[in-house]
Design an enzyme around this catalytic site. Structure first.
Site, PDB file in Angstrom:
ATOM      1  N   GLY C 250       0.688  -1.003  -0.143  1.00 10.24           N
ATOM      2  CA  GLY C 250       0.056  -0.116   0.269  1.00 10.24           C
ATOM      3  C   GLY C 250       0.904   1.155  -0.068  1.00 10.24           C
ATOM      4  O   GLY C 250       2.098   1.092   0.144  1.00 10.24           O
ATOM      5  N   HIS C 251       0.330   2.430   0.029  1.00 14.96           N
ATOM      6  CA  HIS C 251       1.029   3.693  -0.258  1.00 14.96           C
ATOM      7  C   HIS C 251       1.717   4.024   1.153  1.00 14.96           C
ATOM      8  O   HIS C 251       1.295   3.637   2.169  1.00 14.96           O
ATOM      9  CB  HIS C 251       0.148   4.733  -0.431  1.00 14.96           C
ATOM     10  N   ASN C 252       2.854   4.470   0.902  1.00 16.43           N
ATOM     11  CA  ASN C 252       3.787   4.999   2.069  1.00 16.43           C
ATOM     12  C   ASN C 252       4.467   3.876   3.105  1.00 16.43           C
ATOM     13  O   ASN C 252       5.145   4.021   3.710  1.00 16.43           O
ATOM     14  CB  ASN C 252       2.816   5.898   3.030  1.00 16.43           C
TER      15      ASN C 252
END
Lengths: 342, 342, 342
Positions: C250-252
């Site tokens: 996922g993002h980050n």
């Protein structure tokens, strides 16, 4: 019923003909000359349509269906509404499938190499094969009679594709041999390196993956599924096995004949699966296991030990299904308020 | 903050303007004419940037942030560092989103058919639509106004794409109708055959899949997700629902409006999901279930029964979330050393 | 052993040379001048082949192997059959890997832009790089020395690819920087929007995703894996980490150096993973966690809390692995018939 933008039915057929396709028996009061124009769902069917009852969840829809004809098991025939013509079969879903295939046979008219496809000079595409726009066929690859390489699909160097096989859009195949009447759905990735590393704190060492993927006849591979090639031995998908979407099959895995591997299952490297095994959705199997013929693995099960032939396991870690049901019930009882009869 | 190779901010904007975009209230001591040049994370922001606090995990970063301005809920305003200008909102993440969209609106300049794209003679692409290099649009397909078919994407015969819709690179669509303002991310496979077989030891019989996929307006479909077309009924993704990466949606599944389906969820055939349902990551649902409006399913849950509207379930097999917490605690107690107070 | 359609061995090599490649010690009775022509599995090897024993599951195959030579740990040397020449190593799998890489080095002969590839005027491809048929390289992208963009792969605007990196067929990259000696397998989708929405019953608000994906040197990304770009911070895959097929990141998310992330793992947004962490197949991690250096997460584990450095967790919800084994045993005892000694 089917959207004419996408589907065009054959037919019409009379009931006697359909009963013949389906190896079903016409009920005594059914008119063998009655004409059927299409297949339909129980709740969408009209007097010219044929439908089926296979799952008793849908018995009410059966009882109120407007279908002119229906395939049903003999024991449920009495649930049919007035006026519905019945085709009786002990395998009504299979019978329906055969009828539906008569109305909607797989057809394919295009042959040759489409504009925008790239076929290497040393590749061989059968005269009645088809390579669609944007597809790329590598050096030395072979595409068999009546097989189709879909739009933007990739067939790597040396890959062999049998006859009557369909490779879906954007699928990518390398280092593999594919049999006859195989269907590979869009986006599947087959034949890439397995996850083989010798772990090393200084930098994991990649292990050359020198095997292939062998896909036998009549196999189906789901959309966006991944099958790694063997590390030395081959990865093998046995004849007639059906692999669903987003399934991961590790290097050296061997799957027997006629298996069902449902969506999002993961099978780790070198595990061997017998014939007619069923792995339900999201199940995971560690590597180097043996799963016996006819075994069944429940959805989301985590299999860390061999499973004997014919056994059914469930849970994570997986145990015999009866034990799993008991454990589930025991756990629920642990938290039931004392004296509660719920 | 954003890498200028990939992103170019609009603006600058003054605080009053940003408060307007965000439907937020400017704190009493904030200067409405103060200029803001960009959005940034709490720990990366400088005096010309605006950031936000939504998750209290990040309260320390908020308290020490160098951001010139910040969106925050009124109740946490007192945690702000000296000199930070505050925009107050009861929905600070939404407010931030609206501000960020002002700085980074979606833009698209290209129209027409790129060199290297293949569009069938009978397909229709709106004059201000765009088909990128390597994309292939099949016979009779329709691409609506301002919609984009990404690089190497595949739009099958007869597929209808609405307006302002984006189809990502290497995505593959067939047998489907897609609404307006839909985003399909790269590698998604939509509309292929569902996993429909009549099991047979002599060879499983493939059942023709005669439905479509219907994707309503404002839906987002994640990268490498798979959505099978219906077997007769359609597979439907309701308006405004957001589907994450690597999700599997089986044939005939119906998803209501405004749902969240998080990464790697699997939904088996014919299950119906209400409106505003949330399915957390890796959850699995068997087929033929009904999940009520507003229900919530926990991560990795294995749902084998209907879930009532508004209920929250967790665990595998899934149970009401309170029961699941109790079971988890009871199981931990079972193995606690006797007499332990831990 | 390897199918000559797909693989061509180098060599032959004598044992002394192979021992040098592998940093292994030749057993006292082994002839350093003995010639080896290929690598092979224990049960497939002949007198001209070299094999290895690493997993004691295969000790019987070792004891009966016809391999002319074998890499083995000193403590298992006594299990070897008569006449087998032994290379002794405390890390036999790594030693085998180094030998196999000598027989099967990665080779690549093509350079330049293949017919049917589309490279934007403002992109830069190193003179000895290669862009394969059907690949598309966007504006301002950079492809480093000796790097390969595979068939039908997509390199988005501004993407930077380092040296000696391979991008697989049908992979799609945007908004990312990729290091040296990276392998991205077919069908991976990297750099698309993360799943970022501000929930709203009136219609969820999409949050602009303004970060990138940074893939450091020596990383491998599996087939059909998905890595979302950061929402503001970057998503980072640290040097030498190996990501398997169908993994969702996922993002980050930040992954440290030298990690193993096995197939179908899902990592939710903003979770940070240390160095040399191992996540087994189908494990799931919620967002905003910290996983310490050297931690190990079991297959199918559901991690909802931080994991300290060096810890091993298992189960869903995940607990320390010893507790998980005890819970599993306790649950089994709950359903054992009373008085049973099983």
């Amino acid at each position: 019923m089917a959207d004419p933008r996408f589907f065009t039915p054959q037919g019409p057929f009379d009931l006697a003909t359909l009963a013949g396709f389906a190896a079903a028996t016409l009920a005594d009061d059914a008119d063998p000359d009655k004409t059927v124009k299409d297949v339909a769902t129980l709740d969408g069917a009209g007097p010219d349509d044929i439908s089926f009852l296979d799952n008793l969840l849908y018995r009410d829809q059966f009882a109120s269906s407007g279908a002119g004809a229906c395939v049903v098991a003999p024991k449920f025939a009495a649930l049919a509404p007035e006026g519905m013509s019945l085709l009786l079969s002990e395998a009504p879903y299979k019978a329906y499938a055969l009828i539906a295939r008569a109305f909607y046979p797989e057809t394919r008219s295009e042959t040759g190499i489409a504009a925008g496809a790239v076929v290497h000079d040393t590749a061989h595409v059968a005269a009645d094969g088809f390579v669609a726009a944007g597809a790329v066929v590598g050096a030395g690859a072979e595409i068999g009679a009546r097989s189709v390489v879909g739009v933007n699909a990739v067939i790597g160097e040396g890959v062999i594709i049998g006859e009557d096989t369909q490779i879906g859009a954007c699928a990518s195949l390398s280092h593999c041999r594919v049999g006859h009447r195989v269907i590979v759905h869009p986006g599947a990735s087959i034949g890439q390196d397995g996850f083989g590393f010798a772990p090393d704190p200084e930098g994991h060492v990649k292990v050359p993956q020198l095997g292939r993927v062998v896909i036998e006849d009549d196999v189906e591979i789901g959309a966006n599924a991944t099958i790694d090639r063997g590390s030395g031995p081959d990865t093998v998908i046995g004849r007639g096995s059906k692999i669903d979407n987003l399934v991961q099959i590790g290097h050296n895995v061997q799957i027997g004949k006629g298996c069902f591997v449902v969506a999002q299952v993961g099978i780790s490297g070198s595990t061997r699966i017998g014939d007619h095994v069923s792995l339900a959705g999201q199940a995971g199997l560690i590597g180097h296991l043996k799963i016996g013929d006819g075994a069944r693995v429940g959805a989301q099960a985590g299999v860390a030990r061999d499973v004997p032939a014919g056994a059914t396991v469930a849970g994570s870690p997986a145990v015999p299904v009866i034990q799993w049901h008991r454990q589930t019930a025991a756990l629920a009882r642990l938290v039931k308020p004392k004296g509660s009869n719920r």
